[in-house]
Design a protein around this motif. Structure first.
Motif, PDB file in Angstrom:
ATOM      1  N   LEU A 136       0.845  -1.194   0.000  1.00  0.00           N
ATOM      2  CA  LEU A 136       0.000   0.000   0.000  1.00  0.00           C
ATOM      3  C   LEU A 136       0.877   1.238   0.000  1.00  0.00           C
ATOM      4  N   GLY A 137       0.292   2.378  -0.395  1.00  0.00           N
ATOM      5  CA  GLY A 137       1.033   3.628  -0.442  1.00  0.00           C
ATOM      6  C   GLY A 137       0.296   4.734   0.274  1.00  0.00           C
ATOM      7  N   THR A 138       1.046   5.677   0.845  1.00  0.00           N
ATOM      8  CA  THR A 138       0.504   6.899   1.415  1.00  0.00           C
ATOM      9  C   THR A 138       1.143   8.070   0.680  1.00  0.00           C
ATOM     10  N   THR A 139       0.941   9.284   1.178  1.00  0.00           N
ATOM     11  CA  THR A 139       1.490  10.448   0.479  1.00  0.00           C
ATOM     12  C   THR A 139       3.011  10.431   0.427  1.00  0.00           C
ATOM     13  N   ASN A 140       3.662   9.861   1.443  1.00  0.00           N
ATOM     14  CA  ASN A 140       5.128   9.883   1.454  1.00  0.00           C
ATOM     15  C   ASN A 140       5.753   8.585   1.968  1.00  0.00           C
ATOM     16  N   GLN A 141       4.981   7.509   2.023  1.00  0.00           N
ATOM     17  CA  GLN A 141       5.497   6.227   2.488  1.00  0.00           C
ATOM     18  C   GLN A 141       4.824   5.095   1.723  1.00  0.00           C
ATOM     19  N   PHE A 142       5.416   3.898   1.818  1.00  0.00           N
ATOM     20  CA  PHE A 142       4.750   2.704   1.303  1.00  0.00           C
ATOM     21  C   PHE A 142       4.914   1.578   2.308  1.00  0.00           C
ATOM     22  N   GLY A 143       3.944   0.678   2.332  1.00  0.00           N
ATOM     23  CA  GLY A 143       3.952  -0.399   3.321  1.00  0.00           C
ATOM     24  C   GLY A 143       3.904  -1.764   2.663  1.00  0.00           C
ATOM     25  N   VAL A 144       4.537  -2.754   3.326  1.00  0.00           N
ATOM     26  CA  VAL A 144       4.593  -4.117   2.808  1.00  0.00           C
ATOM     27  C   VAL A 144       4.171  -5.076   3.919  1.00  0.00           C
ATOM     28  N   LEU A 145       3.218  -5.948   3.613  1.00  0.00           N
ATOM     29  CA  LEU A 145       2.846  -7.027   4.528  1.00  0.00           C
ATOM     30  C   LEU A 145       3.570  -8.287   4.097  1.00  0.00           C
ATOM     31  N   ASP A 146       4.259  -8.912   5.043  1.00  0.00           N
ATOM     32  CA  ASP A 146       5.022 -10.129   4.748  1.00  0.00           C
ATOM     33  C   ASP A 146       4.365 -11.318   5.428  1.00  0.00           C
ATOM     34  N   HIS A 147       4.016 -12.332   4.652  1.00  0.00           N
ATOM     35  CA  HIS A 147       3.403 -13.524   5.215  1.00  0.00           C
ATOM     36  C   HIS A 147       4.397 -14.356   6.023  1.00  0.00           C
ATOM     37  N   ARG A 169       4.710  -9.687   9.546  1.00  0.00           N
ATOM     38  CA  ARG A 169       4.997  -8.316   9.945  1.00  0.00           C
ATOM     39  C   ARG A 169       4.527  -7.345   8.858  1.00  0.00           C
ATOM     40  N   PHE A 170       4.168  -6.144   9.308  1.00  0.00           N
ATOM     41  CA  PHE A 170       3.823  -5.064   8.403  1.00  0.00           C
ATOM     42  C   PHE A 170       4.865  -3.974   8.566  1.00  0.00           C
ATOM     43  N   SER A 171       5.509  -3.584   7.461  1.00  0.00           N
ATOM     44  CA  SER A 171       6.611  -2.618   7.514  1.00  0.00           C
ATOM     45  C   SER A 171       6.279  -1.402   6.669  1.00  0.00           C
ATOM     46  N   MET A 172       6.553  -0.203   7.223  1.00  0.00           N
ATOM     47  CA  MET A 172       6.374   1.044   6.481  1.00  0.00           C
ATOM     48  C   MET A 172       7.739   1.612   6.137  1.00  0.00           C
ATOM     49  N   VAL A 218      10.680   2.963   8.321  1.00  0.00           N
ATOM     50  CA  VAL A 218      10.095   3.943   9.238  1.00  0.00           C
ATOM     51  C   VAL A 218       9.616   3.242  10.505  1.00  0.00           C
ATOM     52  N   TRP A 219       8.830   2.198  10.359  1.00  0.00           N
ATOM     53  CA  TRP A 219       8.423   1.358  11.489  1.00  0.00           C
ATOM     54  C   TRP A 219       7.916   0.031  10.948  1.00  0.00           C
ATOM     55  N   ASP A 220       7.937  -0.979  11.801  1.00  0.00           N
ATOM     56  CA  ASP A 220       7.294  -2.230  11.432  1.00  0.00           C
ATOM     57  C   ASP A 220       6.688  -2.857  12.683  1.00  0.00           C
TER      58      ASP A 220
END
Length: 375
Positions: free
Chosen positions: A125-136, A140-143, A151-153
């Motif tokens: 997924l994407g935001t205005t200045n970041q993107f996130g990845v969900l790993d099976h 974990r979900f990482s931004m 940025v955080w996970d």
């Protein structure tokens, strides 16, 4: 953008559109609008109102026959500022390219299980200045920033059931899991679940929840709202950070599917047996994806052989009012939109895959090939 959970042991028979990927990508003008397929529902609904900008200008293309090793299975795409990110499930990589030129910026590969690493990425997924990845694999979900730095996970419970997500301000993510009962969970950057909410079920007769309860997500919108867009049925939903669910009607309602369940015994030893459950439906999905631009929700819709996945329906939030529709020049595997109105899509073909940037226009562009950009 949208996400599919694995549908192992499940079968859905759909009518597929036959589309020439190469011709659609390299042609800058859309084909003449096709007659809209009649809705198979008996519920009366207003007709769609289509925009006059029925032509599409392809700005750039990456991949395809000229770069057939660039992409394998680009299932998800997101735009964050001047960066477009693509999740390739075939290579398990996240490719970042410049939104204006298509030039490659960086690639994040599946390397490990540490902070900011992933092994089997399943959603983007994407935001205005970041993107996130969900790993099976690591659950974990990482931004990440648009430079690719972590940025955080956070850990995610039952990560394999997650099929959609919407990033909210203050490092929060609303997750949509399989089914409708308690299928919405809001987590923070530590992985703590802040709330859980349910959606109205379409089919109350099938247990466990069936594939017909799959939904896409988009947002955020004003008021910390996200949109949940089921692939079947007559309604989509706005959900806020307090778990309040507000239903809104699709301009052309879809069918409420009737699921047929069959069981087949694969192995039997004494009183124990291994069974395979198959779920089927004759209903046609009404939504194949979603995205947003500001406080406008865009649903990738359409049904039938000519319109499936080739109509964009626009809705205004928070009212949920239908605004207008637009025809796409082709069906995309995944599609997203930037704040300036540029669309970015991926296609997967039998021999190659590609990313393209395109913009709707009122004038028919010249019939030249979309430019290839520096790698």
């Amino acid at each position: 953008m949208t996400m599919r959970r694995p549908l192992a042991q499940r079968t859905l028979t759909l009518a597929a559109s036959t589309i020439s990927l190469a011709a659609a990508l390299l042609s800058t003008a859309a084909t003449a609008p096709q007659a809209m397929a009649q809705s198979r529902t008996t519920v009366p609904s207003p007709a769609r109102t289509f925009r006059a900008d029925s032509f599409w200008d392809h700005r750039w293309v990456r991949g395809g026959a000229d770069e057939d090793e660039l992409l394998i299975e680009p299932r998800f795409i997101a735009v964050s500022g001047s960066v477009v990110t693509v999740l390739d499930l075939g290579s398990r990589e996240v490719l970042a390219v410049n939104a204006q030129t298509g030039k490659t910026l960086f690639t994040k590969q599946a390397r490990g299980a540490g902070p900011g690493e992933f092994k089997r990425p399943a959603f983007l997924l994407g935001t205005t200045n970041q993107f996130g990845v969900l790993d099976h694999e690591t659950a974990r979900f990482s931004m990440f920033s648009t430079l690719g730095t972590l940025v955080w996970d956070a850990p995610v419970l039952n990560a394999f059931d997650v099929e959609g997500a919407c990033a909210l301000p203050n490092a929060r993510v609303l997750l949509k899991s399989a089914g409708f009962d308690k299928s919405l969970t809001l987590i923070d950057s530590t992985g703590k679940v802040r709330l859980a909410a349910s959606l109205p079920r379409i089919d109350q007769t099938v247990e466990p929840p069936s594939f017909t309860e799959t939904a896409h997500m988009a947002g955020p919108f004003a008021g910390d709202r996200c949109a949940v867009v089921p692939i079947f049925g007559a309604r989509w939903y706005a959900v806020d950070a307090r778990g309040t669910v507000t239903p809104h009607a699709y301009v052309v309602p879809g069918e409420n599917p009737v699921v047929q369940v069959t069981l087949k015994v694969l192995e039997k030893q004494g009183r124990d047996e291994v069974q395979r459950q198959t779920q089927t439906t004759t209903a046609t999905p009404i939504a194949s994806g979603t995205m947003h631009r500001g406080d406008t929700l865009i649903v990738i819709s359409g049904s039938g052989r000519t319109d499936a996945g080739r109509i964009l329906d626009y809705y205004a939030l928070p009212s949920g009012r239908y605004v207008y529709s637009r025809r796409l020049p082709m069906s995309f595997t995944s599609l997203t939109i930037a704040p300036n109105g540029t669309f970015y899509g991926t296609v997967i073909g039998p021999d190659w895959s590609a990313i393209t940037a395109l913009l709707p226009t009122r004038s028919a562009p010249s019939r030249e090939k979309a430019p290839r950009r520096e790698r």
